[in-house]
Write an enzyme that holds these catalytic residues in place. Structure first.
Site, short mmCIF file in Angstrom:
data_model
loop_
_atom_site.label_atom_id
_atom_site.label_comp_id
_atom_site.label_asym_id
_atom_site.label_seq_id
_atom_site.Cartn_x
_atom_site.Cartn_y
_atom_site.Cartn_z
N ASP A 63 0.81 -1.23 0.00
CA ASP A 63 0.00 0.00 0.00
C ASP A 63 0.84 1.27 0.00
OD1 ASP A 63 0.88 0.30 2.68
OD2 ASP A 63 -0.87 -0.75 3.44
N ARG A 77 1.15 7.01 0.15
CA ARG A 77 0.32 6.00 0.83
C ARG A 77 -1.02 5.91 0.10
NH1 ARG A 77 -2.43 2.72 3.03
NH2 ARG A 77 -2.24 1.89 5.15
N ASP A 82 -5.51 -0.86 3.29
CA ASP A 82 -4.43 -1.28 4.17
C ASP A 82 -4.00 -2.68 3.80
OD1 ASP A 82 -2.69 -1.45 6.46
OD2 ASP A 82 -4.26 -2.59 7.49
N GLU A 85 1.47 -6.27 6.56
CA GLU A 85 2.85 -5.79 6.60
C GLU A 85 3.81 -6.79 5.95
OE1 GLU A 85 3.63 -2.88 7.54
OE2 GLU A 85 1.84 -2.25 8.61
N ARG A 128 3.49 11.77 4.51
CA ARG A 128 3.42 11.03 3.26
C ARG A 128 2.30 11.60 2.38
NH1 ARG A 128 2.72 5.03 5.65
NH2 ARG A 128 1.01 6.20 6.63
#
Length: 271
Positions: A63, A77, A82, A85, A128
């Site tokens: 993402d 971003r 989302d 990770e 960001r």
């Protein structure tokens, strides 16, 4: 019989180790390439002529990317989604994180730039850039990540909510198909992803698979096809393949040799 049990036990341990080490390897690179290839052919192409075009520099994760923005290298971003990770300082790597990154990498492969659609606010608290991204031929990156079950709709903060209803509809389809992050119940949470739930589910399926294969490892192996049965009177009797009641006998234990059966207290069937 002891040898078979040992093999089953060792196989279980091996599979268990694989669950711990390779859990996030859910979709191979070849599978991702196939999904991306299909996406490029079938995805809806949007008019990006009114959006801004910037040089693509790096795919950071599922993402987040990096572009050259007004002469500087900037992180972007993806708005309203989302991804799990890939290398978080506290969360580590989460299932489907590497797949989301690889999908994004392949979807943008060979492209020097991306089209950027901003909402009302341009930046988050980490400075960001926040944006909706499109490929050079107009494919919505957020839409395709959601469609393939690689991200969830998240971080819905006013005033940047322009496409939230659209994204929720796309996500609902992936949920109904139970693909990607939605393939394991309760892996996706309101706060992110629970990899312990994912690991527990995969481990459970692994052990279930081992249990299902136990009968095949004994009955299909000609040398371990002796059925040990305890009748209603408590008598222990073993049945050899080819005997009259063999096919109708329900085995409490399986043996490789008659000697093993006798050592376990079983006597041969009369016929």
């Amino acid at each position: 019989m002891k040898k078979i049990l040992y093999v089953l036990f060792f196989s279980t341990l091996l599979l268990n180790a694989c669950v711990e080490e390779n859990t996030t390897d859910n979709v191979g690179t070849e599978d991702i390439l196939g999904i991306v290839s299909s996406t490029i052919k079938s995805a809806e192409k949007y008019d990006v002529s009114n959006f801004e075009k910037y040089e693509l520099q790096e795919i950071i994760d599922g993402d987040t990317i990096r572009i050259k923005y007004n002469g500087s290298s900037e992180k972007v971003r993806l708005l309203l989604v989302d991804a799990p990770e890939t290398n978080h300082e506290t969360l580590g790597e989460q299932p489907y994180g590497p797949e989301a990154k690889e999908f994004l990498k392949q979807l943008l492969g060979g492209q020097d730039s991306v089209y950027v659609e901003f909402d009302v606010s341009y930046r988050d608290k980490y400075k960001r850039l926040l944006a909706y991204l499109y490929t050079e031929d107009g494919i919505s990156i957020q839409e395709q990540l959601l469609k393939n079950g690689l991200v969830r709709v998240a971080y819905i903060y006013d005033p940047n909510t322009k496409h939230v209803e659209w994204f929720k509809e796309v996500q609902k389809t992936a949920q109904n198909k139970a693909i990607g992050i939605w393939s394991v119940e309760d892996y996706v949470t309101k706060r992110g992803y629970d990899k312990e739930v994912y690991y527990a589910s995969v481990k459970k399926d692994t052990f279930a698979s081992v249990d299902e294969n136990k009968v095949d490892l004994t009955e299909d192996n000609g040398s371990c096809a002796i059925k040990g049965n305890i009748n209603s009177k408590g008598n222990k009797i073993y049945h050899m393949p080819g005997q009259q009641d063999y096919d109708n006998t329900e085995a409490e234990e399986m043996f490789c040799t008659e000697e093993e059966a006798k050592d376990a207290g079983f006597r041969p069937a009369a016929r």
